[in-house]
Scaffold this motif. Structure first.
Motif, PDB file in Angstrom:
ATOM      1  N   ASP A  59      -5.887  23.238   2.848  1.00  0.00           N
ATOM      2  CA  ASP A  59      -5.698  24.680   2.696  1.00  0.00           C
ATOM      3  C   ASP A  59      -4.665  25.137   3.724  1.00  0.00           C
ATOM      4  N   SER A  60      -4.164  26.336   3.525  1.00  0.00           N
ATOM      5  CA  SER A  60      -3.233  26.933   4.472  1.00  0.00           C
ATOM      6  C   SER A  60      -3.997  27.720   5.536  1.00  0.00           C
ATOM      7  N   ILE A 119      -0.286  30.627  -0.408  1.00  0.00           N
ATOM      8  CA  ILE A 119      -1.549  30.624  -1.161  1.00  0.00           C
ATOM      9  C   ILE A 119      -2.627  30.186  -0.181  1.00  0.00           C
ATOM     10  N   HIS A 120      -3.684  30.971  -0.089  1.00  0.00           N
ATOM     11  CA  HIS A 120      -4.739  30.685   0.884  1.00  0.00           C
ATOM     12  C   HIS A 120      -6.105  30.769   0.227  1.00  0.00           C
ATOM     13  N   SER A 121      -6.827  29.641   0.248  1.00  0.00           N
ATOM     14  CA  SER A 121      -8.193  29.578  -0.301  1.00  0.00           C
ATOM     15  C   SER A 121      -8.258  30.187  -1.703  1.00  0.00           C
ATOM     16  N   GLY A 122      -7.216  29.916  -2.486  1.00  0.00           N
ATOM     17  CA  GLY A 122      -7.148  30.397  -3.863  1.00  0.00           C
ATOM     18  C   GLY A 122      -6.423  31.708  -4.036  1.00  0.00           C
ATOM     19  N   VAL A 292       2.020  26.625   1.509  1.00  0.00           N
ATOM     20  CA  VAL A 292       3.018  27.416   2.218  1.00  0.00           C
ATOM     21  C   VAL A 292       4.380  26.892   1.777  1.00  0.00           C
ATOM     22  N   SER A 293       5.430  27.615   2.091  1.00  0.00           N
ATOM     23  CA  SER A 293       6.757  27.196   1.655  1.00  0.00           C
ATOM     24  C   SER A 293       7.320  26.116   2.575  1.00  0.00           C
ATOM     25  N   MET A 394      -0.824  24.390   7.829  1.00  0.00           N
ATOM     26  CA  MET A 394      -1.593  23.676   6.812  1.00  0.00           C
ATOM     27  C   MET A 394      -2.696  22.879   7.501  1.00  0.00           C
ATOM     28  N   MET A 395      -3.827  22.733   6.800  1.00  0.00           N
ATOM     29  CA  MET A 395      -5.006  22.104   7.393  1.00  0.00           C
ATOM     30  C   MET A 395      -5.597  21.060   6.452  1.00  0.00           C
TER      31      MET A 395
END
Length: 644
Positions: A59-60, A119-122, A292-293, A394-395
């Motif tokens: 996820d971001s 985009i974060h957690s959908g 992320v970009s 990013m994680m």
């Protein structure tokens, strides 16, 4: 036994370690780490995630949790999202165990706003720039991964549907400043509120799921909770969006909404390939989860894109790469002569392909931004001498199960038990506090699917304090009035024990006291005695376990207001008597022999799980030794306790 020398030679061949994988260190479930020192000199720090491990996701992260211009160090971003709820498996309430974090996209150093999309957690929280090649690495809810291409947003595909009136309306943007005669959607990732002036109309919508990328005719739905005119700066709870409009767009919005009305949001990204962004692509962005970009795609389908960076400059680098088996996060130190000088993009591509075996690779923001954090520890040496605050990251994450308390129930009256009780926009300290309440302030518990959810070290409840609605940690509330039927807080978990061993099951429940407990085996009440101890307590022990004890076990918890069953938990009893004929002989060894050498059996060969006598998920020498100890020969009953 005659076959033991043969078995030993087979075992030696099967169990020789692979030198290519020996240097990787496990840092999480399905996540490994390795540092490299290579000629240059250069020091690289690499984490890889097993794409087949269903407990490992990507996820971001967002600096300060706000896209309006928040920057934050990578280690602080990792801490922000660690133990916070997510939307993985399309379920709100599971939690992040953040294992690895790196910096993400380029950003405006004056405003802190990241370049292009997020985009974060959908949640599609920031649009990608149209007709650029910066759409970056994408991780999806179906575990697919890809590097986005040149993208655009067709205006007639970004629409709001008003279910009651069957009308639709285009919206012009997400989480950016609102201009005249526009409809903009603000999500919780923007800021604690919309930061708008009082000239427009804002509609607060409670969503049933994040604002996912869902092309028409599909949509994500929500329900109107407030209509605010000429006020601006509407607070944004964690599961809401705000429709913010001015001019004729506001007129259209007002004519189609009312309190409780259902609305739907549809979005679509169109991908293109070719140097001029002119050839329609095939990528499907539906239900993308985290992204992320980035900029240069230096490795495409195994082919290095030499010369993509014409400067040939060496810098500290951050990159994301992948193949069919793994996703890699890569950080290279630089600007440190004699220790690590940094890499050119071509050198980065060669490392990813030739050393890691990646087939795709993408460059991220580098230089002083390049940072890798593993389980809270910074692994590299950032070239600034310390961590730089960046806009996003990013994680790699392990997913923790959803847990909910039953301390309270909807309509309970509660009061704060301490001064300055914080009321948050969502269940967790990572969400902004909107007000601090004095001690002994009374409020009502509201119903919500996440009532009592655990996050960031506390259980959380949605409360209404005379019109101020938000989330409060359970430890800061006392019950004033109300009755609670039993609710399961922690369910029993599956157990695997050796033949003759003891299995323990436990349940944690809440509700009005007193609570009573009754354990069941395959939905039938158990009686105290024999193999079973504690059948009317919250903890059950199954002693001297044998195959007859293999079953589903659950606990019925009761009080004067009702009864609630826990989820069932299965007891698996391990024995080298694989064929169930009570002896341990050559026919049992045949099964073990087929499975010897299997690593990660639960993932790679589930049929061999019973041969894992040591329960380490590998079928190896230690399992063979246990089998030897238990061997009895044909028609001779084996010692049931030999595996002890």
């Amino acid at each position: 036994m005659r076959y033991r020398p043969v078995l030993w030679s087979i075992l030696v061949c099967l169990l020789i370690p692979d030198p290519l994988t020996a240097a990787w260190t496990s840092v999480g479930d399905g996540i490994e780490y390795q540092a490299y020192s290579i000629s240059g000199p250069n020091n690289l720090f690499v984490a890889r995630m097993d794409r087949d491990n269903t407990n490992a996701i990507i996820d971001s992260s967002i600096g300060q949790g706000r896209l309006s211009g928040g920057t934050e160090r990578v280690s602080s971003q990792a801490d922000r999202y660690h133990d916070a709820i997510n939307y993985w498996d399309q379920i709100w309430g599971q939690r992040n165990d953040v294992v690895v974090a790196i910096n993400g996209s380029y950003y405006n150093t004056s405003t802190g706003v990241p370049t292009s999309g997020v985009i974060h957690s959908g949640w599609y929280a920031k649009r990608y720039d149209n007709l650029t090649w910066e759409s970056g690495f994408v991780w999806q809810l179906d575990r697919d991964a890809y590097i986005g291409e040149c993208v655009t947003h067709n205006a007639n595909k970004q629409i709001i549907t008003y279910v009651a009136t069957s009308n639709t309306q285009q919206f012009q943007g997400i989480n950016r400043d609102r201009s005249s005669d526009e409809l903009i959607i603000y999500t919780p990732q923007y800021d604690s509120d919309t930061k708008t002036n009082s000239s427009g109309t804002e509609v607060l919508v409670e969503m049933t799921k994040p604002m996912l990328l869902m092309p028409t005719p599909n949509m994500v739905t929500g329900y109107v909770r407030k209509v605010r005119q000429n006020q601006g700066s509407t607070p944004i709870p964690f599961d809401h969006v705000v429709l913010s409009a001015t001019g004729s767009s506001a007129t259209t919005l007002l004519s189609n909404v009312s309190l409780g009305a259902e609305i739907g949001i549809s979005q679509e990204i169109k991908s293109y390939t070719g140097g001029t962004c002119s050839i329609p692509g095939i990528l499907d962005w539906t239900k993308s989860y985290g992204a992320v970009s980035g900029n240069w795609v230096y490795l495409e389908a195994g082919v290095i894109q030499y010369g993509i960076d014409s400067s040939g400059a060496r810098h500290p680098r951050t990159a994301i790469a992948y193949n069919n088996d793994y996703v890699y996060f890569i950080v290279c130190d630089g600007r440190d002569l004699g220790t690590s000088i940094g890499m050119t993009i071509d050198e980065l591509a060669e490392f990813c392909k030739n050393t890691l075996g990646a087939t795709w690779g993408l460059n991220q923001d580098g230089g002083g931004s390049s940072t890798m954090v593993v389980n809270g520890v910074i692994k590299n040496n950032p070239s600034d001498g310390t961590e730089r605050a960046v806009s996003n990251g990013m994680m790699m994450i392990n997913v923790q199960p959803k847990s909910q308390s039953s301390m309270f129930a909807p309509a309970n009256i509660v009061e704060t038990n301490t001064a300055n009780t914080a009321v948050h926009l969502g269940p967790g300290t990572n969400y902004e506090s909107i007000i601090s309440l004095p001690k002994d302030t009374q409020g009502e518990i509201l119903d919500h699917p996440l009532k009592g959810v655990y996050a960031k070290g506390y259980y959380w409840w949605k409360c209404d304090f005379s019109g101020t609605v938000g989330w409060v940690a359970e430890t800061l509330l006392d019950l004033v009035s109300g009755e609670n039927p039993p609710t399961i807080i922690e369910h029993p978990s599956d157990q695997t024990v050796m033949h003759g061993g003891t299995a323990s099951f436990a349940v944690q429940a809440g509700g009005s006291e007193p609570l009573s407990y009754q354990w069941q085996k395959n939905n039938v009440d158990l009686s105290e005695g024999g193999h079973y101890v504690g059948v009317t307590t919250n903890s059950l022990s199954v002693t001297s376990s044998d195959k007859s004890d293999e079953a589903d076990y659950r606990c019925m918890v009761s009080n004067m207001y009702g009864s609630t069953p826990s989820n069932p938990a299965y007891l698996n009893v391990i024995s080298p008597d694989f064929d169930g004929d009570l002896d341990v002989d050559q026919s049992d060894f045949g099964f073990l022999q087929v499975c010897l050498g299997t690593n990660k059996a639960s993932q790679t060969n589930p049929g061999c799980v019973d041969a894992d006598l040591t329960q380490d998920d590998n079928i190896d020498q230690s399992d063979f030794i246990i089998f030897q100890e238990c061997s009895s020969g044909p028609n001779i009953i084996a010692d049931p306790y030999c595996v002890q």
